[in-house]
Design a protein around this motif. Structure first.
Motif, PDB file in Angstrom:
ATOM      1  N   GLN A 111       0.972  -1.295  -0.145  1.00 40.59           N
ATOM      2  CA  GLN A 111      -0.069  -0.025   0.008  1.00 40.59           C
ATOM      3  C   GLN A 111       0.910   1.312   0.055  1.00 40.59           C
ATOM      4  O   GLN A 111       0.203   2.245   0.071  1.00 40.59           O
ATOM      5  CB  GLN A 111      -0.851  -0.093   1.095  1.00 40.59           C
ATOM      6  CG  GLN A 111      -1.811  -1.200   1.445  1.00 40.59           C
ATOM      7  CD  GLN A 111      -2.868  -1.223   0.361  1.00 40.59           C
ATOM      8  OE1 GLN A 111      -3.468  -0.595  -0.077  1.00 40.59           O
ATOM      9  NE2 GLN A 111      -2.779  -2.542  -0.543  1.00 40.59           N
ATOM     10  N   ASP A 112       2.163   1.216  -0.327  1.00 41.44           N
ATOM     11  CA  ASP A 112       3.115   2.365  -0.135  1.00 41.44           C
ATOM     12  C   ASP A 112       3.895   2.354  -1.227  1.00 41.44           C
ATOM     13  O   ASP A 112       4.946   1.979  -1.349  1.00 41.44           O
ATOM     14  CB  ASP A 112       4.059   2.042   1.167  1.00 41.44           C
ATOM     15  CG  ASP A 112       4.658   3.306   1.680  1.00 41.44           C
ATOM     16  OD1 ASP A 112       4.868   4.432   0.787  1.00 41.44           O
ATOM     17  OD2 ASP A 112       5.182   3.451   2.769  1.00 41.44           O
ATOM     18  N   TRP A 113       3.171   3.006  -2.276  1.00 43.98           N
ATOM     19  CA  TRP A 113       4.100   3.227  -3.595  1.00 43.98           C
ATOM     20  C   TRP A 113       5.336   3.960  -3.229  1.00 43.98           C
ATOM     21  O   TRP A 113       6.272   3.748  -3.962  1.00 43.98           O
ATOM     22  CB  TRP A 113       3.230   3.995  -4.513  1.00 43.98           C
ATOM     23  CG  TRP A 113       2.691   5.482  -4.212  1.00 43.98           C
ATOM     24  CD1 TRP A 113       1.871   5.785  -3.435  1.00 43.98           C
ATOM     25  CD2 TRP A 113       3.471   6.605  -4.519  1.00 43.98           C
ATOM     26  NE1 TRP A 113       1.843   7.313  -3.165  1.00 43.98           N
ATOM     27  CE2 TRP A 113       2.880   7.619  -3.902  1.00 43.98           C
ATOM     28  CE3 TRP A 113       4.806   6.928  -5.196  1.00 43.98           C
ATOM     29  CZ2 TRP A 113       3.433   9.134  -3.872  1.00 43.98           C
ATOM     30  CZ3 TRP A 113       5.350   8.315  -5.211  1.00 43.98           C
ATOM     31  CH2 TRP A 113       4.485   9.157  -4.556  1.00 43.98           C
ATOM     32  N   LEU A 114       5.304   5.158  -2.333  1.00 45.75           N
ATOM     33  CA  LEU A 114       6.487   5.647  -2.319  1.00 45.75           C
ATOM     34  C   LEU A 114       7.713   5.036  -1.785  1.00 45.75           C
ATOM     35  O   LEU A 114       8.984   5.190  -2.180  1.00 45.75           O
ATOM     36  CB  LEU A 114       6.263   6.895  -1.123  1.00 45.75           C
ATOM     37  CG  LEU A 114       7.521   7.768  -0.785  1.00 45.75           C
ATOM     38  CD1 LEU A 114       8.027   8.398  -2.088  1.00 45.75           C
ATOM     39  CD2 LEU A 114       6.998   8.789   0.524  1.00 45.75           C
ATOM     40  N   LEU A 115       7.440   3.946  -0.756  1.00 47.80           N
ATOM     41  CA  LEU A 115       8.366   3.017  -0.260  1.00 47.80           C
ATOM     42  C   LEU A 115       9.107   2.034  -1.571  1.00 47.80           C
ATOM     43  O   LEU A 115      10.328   1.992  -1.538  1.00 47.80           O
ATOM     44  CB  LEU A 115       7.839   2.146   0.809  1.00 47.80           C
ATOM     45  CG  LEU A 115       8.676   0.719   1.138  1.00 47.80           C
ATOM     46  CD1 LEU A 115       9.904   1.610   2.198  1.00 47.80           C
ATOM     47  CD2 LEU A 115       8.016   0.158   2.113  1.00 47.80           C
ATOM     48  N   LEU A 116       8.119   1.876  -2.175  1.00 47.48           N
ATOM     49  CA  LEU A 116       8.729   0.834  -3.220  1.00 47.48           C
ATOM     50  C   LEU A 116       9.549   1.681  -4.237  1.00 47.48           C
ATOM     51  O   LEU A 116      10.501   1.268  -4.872  1.00 47.48           O
ATOM     52  CB  LEU A 116       7.617   0.115  -4.294  1.00 47.48           C
ATOM     53  CG  LEU A 116       6.715  -0.658  -3.373  1.00 47.48           C
ATOM     54  CD1 LEU A 116       5.523  -1.296  -4.027  1.00 47.48           C
ATOM     55  CD2 LEU A 116       7.765  -1.935  -2.573  1.00 47.48           C
ATOM     56  N   THR A 117       9.220   2.906  -4.593  1.00 46.53           N
ATOM     57  CA  THR A 117       9.896   3.934  -5.448  1.00 46.53           C
ATOM     58  C   THR A 117      11.215   4.058  -4.796  1.00 46.53           C
ATOM     59  O   THR A 117      12.366   4.224  -5.536  1.00 46.53           O
ATOM     60  CB  THR A 117       8.999   5.375  -5.611  1.00 46.53           C
ATOM     61  OG1 THR A 117       7.796   4.889  -6.200  1.00 46.53           O
ATOM     62  CG2 THR A 117       9.823   6.300  -6.368  1.00 46.53           C
ATOM     63  N   VAL A 118      11.191   4.473  -3.447  1.00 47.66           N
ATOM     64  CA  VAL A 118      12.479   4.955  -2.894  1.00 47.66           C
ATOM     65  C   VAL A 118      13.251   3.502  -2.949  1.00 47.66           C
ATOM     66  O   VAL A 118      14.857   3.566  -3.289  1.00 47.66           O
ATOM     67  CB  VAL A 118      12.187   5.168  -1.338  1.00 47.66           C
ATOM     68  CG1 VAL A 118      13.671   5.057  -0.556  1.00 47.66           C
ATOM     69  CG2 VAL A 118      11.510   6.401  -1.334  1.00 47.66           C
ATOM     70  N   ILE A 119      12.902   2.513  -2.682  1.00 49.07           N
ATOM     71  CA  ILE A 119      13.949   1.026  -2.705  1.00 49.07           C
ATOM     72  C   ILE A 119      14.425   0.968  -4.269  1.00 49.07           C
ATOM     73  O   ILE A 119      15.787   0.833  -4.451  1.00 49.07           O
ATOM     74  CB  ILE A 119      12.972  -0.054  -2.400  1.00 49.07           C
ATOM     75  CG1 ILE A 119      12.801  -0.129  -1.107  1.00 49.07           C
ATOM     76  CG2 ILE A 119      13.733  -1.348  -2.776  1.00 49.07           C
ATOM     77  CD1 ILE A 119      11.741  -1.186  -0.489  1.00 49.07           C
ATOM     78  N   ALA A 120      13.715   1.231  -5.148  1.00 48.48           N
ATOM     79  CA  ALA A 120      13.902   1.019  -6.803  1.00 48.48           C
ATOM     80  C   ALA A 120      14.880   2.210  -7.002  1.00 48.48           C
ATOM     81  O   ALA A 120      15.950   1.819  -7.630  1.00 48.48           O
ATOM     82  CB  ALA A 120      12.868   1.124  -7.770  1.00 48.48           C
ATOM     83  N   GLY A 121      14.810   3.399  -6.424  1.00 50.43           N
ATOM     84  CA  GLY A 121      15.485   4.493  -6.879  1.00 50.43           C
ATOM     85  C   GLY A 121      16.883   4.318  -6.318  1.00 50.43           C
ATOM     86  O   GLY A 121      17.977   4.717  -6.740  1.00 50.43           O
ATOM     87  N   VAL A 122      16.787   3.864  -4.984  1.00 49.04           N
ATOM     88  CA  VAL A 122      18.182   3.701  -4.289  1.00 49.04           C
ATOM     89  C   VAL A 122      19.163   2.665  -4.893  1.00 49.04           C
ATOM     90  O   VAL A 122      20.123   2.726  -5.089  1.00 49.04           O
ATOM     91  CB  VAL A 122      18.121   3.720  -2.698  1.00 49.04           C
ATOM     92  CG1 VAL A 122      19.409   3.217  -2.065  1.00 49.04           C
ATOM     93  CG2 VAL A 122      17.355   4.961  -2.154  1.00 49.04           C
TER      94      VAL A 122
END
Length: 211
Positions: A59-70
């Protein structure tokens, strides 16, 4: 504040996953797989044990985006820069510190017993590292090679639980407890500290008993 800390923690674990993949000579896809595995495995296992649905990261798109980005940023960095010595251990220490505290907070919110809070916090902190090392083919995993790894997580979880029980503000308790974990891990890394081991005592005893 706690969500920001959690993003910092999973970012550190994502970077540690890519660093581990780099050392294992994996391709970029393998790096991303390890970034996600290291970042969300601990929290996923905790939520399954607490029967919390849906899983927090779905439910946390920001979390997944941060992981992928990092993960991608770390791979780009490694393409042009040499891997710093001890970088994996230090970055891993940051992730362990923050994620352990977040695990303790989640367990407290689920109204489990104090002992269960500590157990779930430690599981949240160390599970991602174990899975990362297994996928890299590292045996035994860091958890079983470093005796002040789970112990550091346990100390941080106990610190957070204690501060929470006496009414310290959550943000303050989280920062202090995370610093406890990080300080212990850094001390271990730099000074080679480890807990007394039975074989060390046996070896010393045998030497003392020699004529």
């Amino acid at each position: 504040m706690l969500h920001v800390l959690y993003l910092i923690g999973v970012s550190a674990f994502a970077a540690s996953g890519v660093l581990a993949a780099h050392r294992a000579n994996m391709d970029p896809f393998g790096g991303l797989v390890l970034a996600f595995a290291a970042s969300i495995s601990g929290g996923t296992l905790r939520d399954l044990m607490l029967d919390r649905n849906p899983l927090y990261w779905t439910q946390d798109w920001l979390l997944l985006t941060v992981i992928a980005g990092v993960g991608i940023a770390t791979m780009v960095y490694l393409r042009y820069r040499q891997l710093p010595q001890r970088s994996l251990l230090v970055v891993d220490a940051i992730g362990l510190a923050v994620v352990t505290v977040i695990g303790a907070r989640a367990a407290i919110d689920s109204h489990v017993t104090p002992l269960a809070v500590i157990i779930l916090a430690v599981i949240t902190g160390v599970a991602g590292e174990v899975i990362r090392d297994v996928l890299c083919g590292e045996f035994p995993p860091l958890l079983l090679r470093e005796d002040v790894y789970a112990t550091a997580a346990l100390a941080g979880a106990a610190a957070y639980l204690g501060l929470h029980s006496v009414g310290v503000h959550d943000n303050v308790a989280a920062v202090v407890s995370a610093c406890v974990v990080f300080a212990l891990r850094v001390a271990v890394i730099w000074f080679g500290i480890h807990l007394p081991r039975p074989r060390d005592a046996a070896a010393g005893g045998g030497k003392d008993n020699q004529p």
